[in-house]
Scaffold this motif. Structure first.
Motif, mmCIF file in Angstrom:
data_model
loop_
_atom_site.group_PDB
_atom_site.id
_atom_site.type_symbol
_atom_site.label_atom_id
_atom_site.label_comp_id
_atom_site.label_asym_id
_atom_site.label_seq_id
_atom_site.Cartn_x
_atom_site.Cartn_y
_atom_site.Cartn_z
ATOM 1 N N ALA A 67 0.624 -1.218 -0.604
ATOM 2 C CA ALA A 67 0.023 -0.267 -0.188
ATOM 3 C C ALA A 67 0.884 1.253 0.512
ATOM 4 O O ALA A 67 2.294 0.927 0.342
ATOM 5 C CB ALA A 67 -0.473 -0.116 1.437
ATOM 6 N N VAL A 68 0.088 2.274 -0.484
ATOM 7 C CA VAL A 68 0.994 3.518 0.006
ATOM 8 C C VAL A 68 0.304 4.834 0.513
ATOM 9 O O VAL A 68 -1.170 4.315 0.042
ATOM 10 C CB VAL A 68 1.243 3.911 -1.569
ATOM 11 C CG1 VAL A 68 2.141 5.455 -1.838
ATOM 12 C CG2 VAL A 68 2.866 3.557 -2.641
ATOM 13 N N LEU A 69 0.605 5.652 1.235
ATOM 14 C CA LEU A 69 0.409 6.666 2.021
ATOM 15 C C LEU A 69 0.936 8.005 1.909
ATOM 16 O O LEU A 69 1.902 7.977 1.398
ATOM 17 C CB LEU A 69 0.329 6.183 3.268
ATOM 18 C CG LEU A 69 -0.781 7.213 4.267
ATOM 19 C CD1 LEU A 69 -0.765 6.607 5.623
ATOM 20 C CD2 LEU A 69 0.083 8.773 4.692
ATOM 21 N N CYS A 107 -0.349 4.207 -7.970
ATOM 22 C CA CYS A 107 -1.077 3.001 -7.528
ATOM 23 C C CYS A 107 -2.897 2.875 -8.389
ATOM 24 O O CYS A 107 -3.316 2.081 -8.478
ATOM 25 C CB CYS A 107 -1.841 3.901 -6.210
ATOM 26 S SG CYS A 107 0.285 3.132 -4.771
ATOM 27 N N VAL A 108 -3.051 4.078 -8.569
ATOM 28 C CA VAL A 108 -4.434 3.804 -9.785
ATOM 29 C C VAL A 108 -4.343 2.691 -10.758
ATOM 30 O O VAL A 108 -5.305 2.122 -10.751
ATOM 31 C CB VAL A 108 -4.525 4.936 -10.186
ATOM 32 C CG1 VAL A 108 -5.814 5.215 -10.707
ATOM 33 C CG2 VAL A 108 -4.960 6.097 -8.402
ATOM 34 N N PRO A 113 -3.541 -0.189 -2.215
ATOM 35 C CA PRO A 113 -4.375 -0.073 -2.262
ATOM 36 C C PRO A 113 -3.853 1.817 -1.175
ATOM 37 O O PRO A 113 -2.539 1.736 -1.280
ATOM 38 C CB PRO A 113 -4.455 -0.149 -1.059
ATOM 39 C CG PRO A 113 -4.407 -1.971 -1.323
ATOM 40 C CD PRO A 113 -3.276 -1.708 -2.616
ATOM 41 N N LEU A 114 -4.494 2.860 -2.436
ATOM 42 C CA LEU A 114 -4.047 4.294 -1.465
ATOM 43 C C LEU A 114 -4.971 5.334 -0.913
ATOM 44 O O LEU A 114 -5.840 5.419 -1.262
ATOM 45 C CB LEU A 114 -3.785 5.181 -2.790
ATOM 46 C CG LEU A 114 -3.273 6.251 -3.194
ATOM 47 C CD1 LEU A 114 -1.405 6.269 -2.393
ATOM 48 C CD2 LEU A 114 -3.623 6.951 -4.184
ATOM 49 N N CYS A 205 -9.527 3.492 -2.757
ATOM 50 C CA CYS A 205 -8.720 4.423 -3.069
ATOM 51 C C CYS A 205 -9.123 5.352 -1.983
ATOM 52 O O CYS A 205 -10.035 5.816 -2.848
ATOM 53 C CB CYS A 205 -8.170 4.884 -4.139
ATOM 54 S SG CYS A 205 -7.769 6.477 -4.773
ATOM 55 N N LEU A 206 -8.655 5.941 -1.411
ATOM 56 C CA LEU A 206 -9.609 7.057 -0.439
ATOM 57 C C LEU A 206 -8.589 8.337 -0.570
ATOM 58 O O LEU A 206 -7.574 8.497 0.175
ATOM 59 C CB LEU A 206 -9.749 6.768 0.996
ATOM 60 C CG LEU A 206 -10.566 7.544 2.238
ATOM 61 C CD1 LEU A 206 -11.584 8.209 1.850
ATOM 62 C CD2 LEU A 206 -10.240 6.571 3.541
#
Length: 243
Positions: A67-69, A107-108, A113-114, A205-206
């Motif tokens: 995941a990437v934050l 990510c998209v 997950p972003l 994605c949020l």
């Protein structure tokens, strides 16, 4: 069970009390929120000299990310969304911008997950062709706590399981035109959109404009956002054959 690996692009810091020189920084509260939710926060160097990035190289660097934050930080340069500079812009860095924007696109495209927080939401918006209000011209959202109303049927609504939330904001910009596929799912009392989700099958994605790490671990609704993010990271790792 191995913790999902959450990659977080570090922020450039002009100084840090424990170091002699300029530093790379990740907010401790943010890293702790990821860890307490079950993830392993991994900060990495933003590398895009003069704002030029090799997106193939970045994709290779993110290969092991579950995941990437995209965290908060300074303002995006308005050049990325076709607006003029403004006197209230602060901590603008096109190298940071280029890396964050490329992370969002990666990510998209791959369904990684972003979670975008504050600036992270703005990055996601611009990466998908949207634009920002360069300055909101008021202080109602800067260093303030206020209520947001959440759409119950949205992913965010199902995560927090409540129609409204008390949130911590620190922003003077907001979304003007949402990026492709983004839809608002939470709003401040004055009507400002405070959260966006990516519709369709692009993956988890949020983007949220407030800082949920300010309320963790005591606020269950804020903590639930990080836990849902970790659940999505675990699912992605399993589907990708790493679990």
């Amino acid at each position: 069970m191995q913790r999902p690996r959450v990659f977080i692009p570090a922020r450039f810091s002009a100084r840090a009390s424990a170091l002699r020189f300029a530093a790379l920084a990740t907010a401790r509260a943010l890293a702790e929120a990821v860890y307490l939710a079950g993830g392993e926060p991994l900060s990495f160097l933003p590398w895009a000299p003069n704002g030029t990035i090799d997106e193939t190289e970045l994709a290779d660097r993110l290969r092991e990310a579950d995941a990437v934050l995209l965290p908060g930080g300074g303002d995006l340069h308005p050049q990325w969304y076709g607006e003029a500079e403004h006197p209230t812009l602060y901590d603008v860095d096109v190298e940071q911008d280029a890396v964050d924007l490329a992370c969002a696109r990666h990510c998209v495209a791959r369904g990684v997950p972003l979670l975008g927080i504050c600036r992270g939401l703005h990055v996601l918006t611009v990466a998908l062709g949207g634009s920002l209000v360069v300055d909101m011209a008021e202080e109602a959202h800067r260093h303030r706590k206020h209520d947001v109303t959440v759409e119950p049927a949205s992913r965010l609504g199902q995560i927090v399981t409540r129609p409204s939330m008390w949130v911590s904001c620190f922003h003077h910009q907001c979304v003007a035109r949402p990026g492709r596929g983004l839809r608002p799912v939470a709003w401040a009392v004055d009507g400002t959109p405070e959260a966006f989700e990516l519709s369709g099958e692009a993956g988890w994605c949020l983007g949220i404009q407030w800082h949920p790490e300010d309320g963790t671990p005591s606020d269950q609704a804020q903590m639930a956002i990080f836990k849902a993010f970790m659940d999505a990271a675990c699912r992605f790792a399993t589907q990708d054959g790493r679990r």
